[in-house]
Design a protein around this motif. Sequence first.
Motif, PDB file in Angstrom:
ATOM      1  N   GLU A   1      -9.745   0.039  -3.874  1.00 20.04           N
ATOM      2  CA  GLU A   1      -8.467   0.490  -3.289  1.00 20.04           C
ATOM      3  C   GLU A   1      -7.274  -0.023  -4.094  1.00 20.04           C
ATOM      4  O   GLU A   1      -6.190   0.532  -4.006  1.00 20.04           O
TER       5      GLU A   1
ATOM      6  N   ALA B   1       4.298  -0.623  -9.880  1.00 20.79           N
ATOM      7  CA  ALA B   1       3.507   0.238  -8.991  1.00 20.79           C
ATOM      8  C   ALA B   1       2.022   0.142  -9.333  1.00 20.79           C
ATOM      9  O   ALA B   1       1.161   0.089  -8.454  1.00 20.79           O
ATOM     10  N   ILE B   2       1.691   0.104 -10.610  1.00 20.94           N
ATOM     11  CA  ILE B   2       0.292   0.013 -11.018  1.00 20.94           C
ATOM     12  C   ILE B   2      -0.289  -1.327 -10.590  1.00 20.94           C
ATOM     13  O   ILE B   2      -1.400  -1.407 -10.068  1.00 20.94           O
TER      14      ILE B   2
ATOM     15  N   THR C   1      -0.522   9.157  -1.933  1.00 23.73           N
ATOM     16  CA  THR C   1       0.452   9.130  -3.017  1.00 23.73           C
ATOM     17  C   THR C   1      -0.049   8.261  -4.155  1.00 23.73           C
ATOM     18  O   THR C   1      -0.675   7.235  -3.946  1.00 23.73           O
ATOM     19  N   GLY C   2       0.253   8.687  -5.369  1.00 21.89           N
ATOM     20  CA  GLY C   2      -0.191   7.962  -6.550  1.00 21.89           C
ATOM     21  C   GLY C   2       0.840   6.941  -6.990  1.00 21.89           C
ATOM     22  O   GLY C   2       1.913   6.817  -6.393  1.00 21.89           O
ATOM     23  N   TRP C   3       0.513   6.258  -8.071  1.00 23.44           N
ATOM     24  CA  TRP C   3       1.395   5.193  -8.577  1.00 23.44           C
ATOM     25  C   TRP C   3       2.767   5.698  -8.971  1.00 23.44           C
ATOM     26  O   TRP C   3       3.740   4.964  -8.968  1.00 23.44           O
TER      27      TRP C   3
ATOM     28  N   HIS D   1      -4.882   4.344  -6.567  1.00 23.76           N
ATOM     29  CA  HIS D   1      -3.602   5.048  -6.716  1.00 23.76           C
ATOM     30  C   HIS D   1      -3.324   5.367  -8.186  1.00 23.76           C
ATOM     31  O   HIS D   1      -2.320   5.978  -8.509  1.00 23.76           O
ATOM     32  N   VAL D   2      -4.230   4.906  -9.084  1.00 19.20           N
ATOM     33  CA  VAL D   2      -4.050   5.151 -10.517  1.00 19.20           C
ATOM     34  C   VAL D   2      -5.189   6.014 -11.077  1.00 19.20           C
ATOM     35  O   VAL D   2      -4.962   6.958 -11.831  1.00 19.20           O
TER      36      VAL D   2
ATOM     37  N   THR E   1       0.813  -3.625  -8.193  1.00 25.14           N
ATOM     38  CA  THR E   1       0.793  -4.055  -6.799  1.00 25.14           C
ATOM     39  C   THR E   1       0.432  -2.944  -5.815  1.00 25.14           C
ATOM     40  O   THR E   1       0.190  -3.225  -4.653  1.00 25.14           O
ATOM     41  N   GLY E   2       0.425  -1.705  -6.265  1.00 22.43           N
ATOM     42  CA  GLY E   2       0.156  -0.603  -5.345  1.00 22.43           C
ATOM     43  C   GLY E   2      -1.314  -0.517  -4.973  1.00 22.43           C
ATOM     44  O   GLY E   2      -2.152  -1.286  -5.447  1.00 22.43           O
ATOM     45  N   SER E   3      -1.643   0.436  -4.095  1.00 24.73           N
ATOM     46  CA  SER E   3      -3.030   0.678  -3.720  1.00 24.73           C
ATOM     47  C   SER E   3      -3.102   2.028  -3.025  1.00 24.73           C
ATOM     48  O   SER E   3      -2.080   2.635  -2.724  1.00 24.73           O
ATOM     49  N   ALA E   4      -4.313   2.499  -2.811  1.00 29.38           N
ATOM     50  CA  ALA E   4      -4.507   3.746  -2.078  1.00 29.38           C
ATOM     51  C   ALA E   4      -5.881   3.702  -1.440  1.00 29.38           C
ATOM     52  O   ALA E   4      -6.776   2.997  -1.918  1.00 29.38           O
ATOM     53  N   ASP E   5      -6.047   4.428  -0.352  1.00 24.03           N
ATOM     54  CA  ASP E   5      -7.331   4.429   0.331  1.00 24.03           C
ATOM     55  C   ASP E   5      -8.396   5.153  -0.476  1.00 24.03           C
ATOM     56  O   ASP E   5      -9.565   4.792  -0.445  1.00 24.03           O
TER      57      ASP E   5
ATOM     58  N   ARG F   1       0.821  -1.200   0.000  1.00 28.01           N
ATOM     59  CA  ARG F   1       0.000   0.000   0.000  1.00 28.01           C
ATOM     60  C   ARG F   1       0.861   1.257   0.000  1.00 28.01           C
ATOM     61  O   ARG F   1       1.671   1.463   0.902  1.00 28.01           O
TER      62      ARG F   1
END
Lengths: 296, 208
Positions: free
Chosen positions: B117, A26-27, A9-11, B121-122, A29-33, A4
């Motif tokens: 979620e 990053a695209i 923060t973005g990708w 982030h994208v 495996t990433g994530s954001a709330d 996470r």
Amino acid sequence: MSDRTPAGTGWFAGLERGDLDGARDAIETGSADSPADWPARAVETGFADTDEEYYAALREAAIAAAGEAAAERERADDRQAIHAVRAMDDADRVANELAERVAEWAASREAEAGTGVEHCRELVEADDRVAALAERVVDLDREARELETSVERTVRSVAPNLAALAGPTLAARLLALAGGLESLARTSSSTVQVLGAEDALFAHLRGSAPSPKHGVIYTHEYVRGTHPDDRGSAARALAGKLTIAARIDHYAGDRRPDLARELDERIARIRARRDDADGDHDTDSTADERGDDDAA
Amino acid sequence: MTLPEGIASREIDGEERLATRGTAVYGEPVDGGWRAWDVRRSKLGAMLDAGMDTGLAGDDHVLYLGAASGTTASHVADFARVVYAVEFASRPMGDLVEVAESRATLVPLLKNAHNPETYAHVVEGDLDAIVQDVATRGQARVACANREFLAEDGRLLAAIKARSEDVTADPESVFDAALDELRGTYEVLDTRRLAHHADHLAVVARPR
């Protein structure tokens, strides 16, 4: 997995422009709330000079990420087993269809003509169109057997417990019907019991038919070889163990020989009550009405 | 109702059809750079064809959930500023990537629409529209979970498929249940049963 990115923060955070591998990762495996105005953020932080540049960089990385991840999933061994077993079924079906055509044609010329793939093997010797067609049938049949071998090898490595209990071909068919090992591992045993009998199941749910006792697991000796009145019980017991096997294969991965023994015993008990019942004088429905728990 | 900028009603092959400008994707007829939008194969196309007010204006920022092979997403990408196209199945994703390669506005994402979620982030916030066509259970739940991407006056354009929720239930009662669930998060502006898409309910809604 849950890599996470810190909230907000973005990708593209911490990435250099042009680092395609980093961006792809990053695209994927990433994530954001929650979302934000990422294009503006990217321009503020200097990742891109303009919105246009940002979108171009994002699109390039997204295409790489999605294309690669999709291809990787398709390459996975359970997907390969699914493709192979479907190809095998296609080859078998086409071989049989063509063999029928050959038989019909050959019979028009020779009263003694036989039928089936075996007959095609005999015909191959002659030198004409029928023989040439017969040769294709023999080739297709050979390819189907090669595919079967390949299915066996792949399924034994990707789902050893399931393959041991179901036999490799049935195991591959179950994988195909469920859509992969992970989906099969998440499927309830009652669904596994009727996989492949969807038409009958939906007819039942609509209220126009009895509930199907078994789907593709019918091909298993433990179902087919059990007295018709007890097949429902046998199918339920088999589906239960197959489901457990698929879960072990997906989540744990080790071999559990105990499973096969437990299943053997369970089926033996179900069949034994039929033998008991046959010993009685008036047997027809009593064994059928007896629940599993009585027998266990 | 006027069509969004970038979508036109044109005569193609002797028939008046919706069309967008872009390279052909699925064998649809093309005339003078305009590609016919097959409303039999596209629920969003059918919604526009039926005259529903989608709130789309052209140059929109769009999140497309359940993009599949990109048949409809490609048309949206023709007139939108950016389309984030989410699809979870690996096989159609191959086709979708191909479509994206010929369109500067299409961003393909191999993600599960139930888990926003994993792509927040994208995908940017404050979007003009979410187009939803996911054939899985919990379609209303997906719409509610993705509400955070929409601007205050953004639009949810969803095609709810009755059979995906419960094949045995009466479609009307499935639609009612889905609308009830949506109303917790959205104000439903319009609903319509679509020609060529039996078993689907088209919904236009905006965030509460």
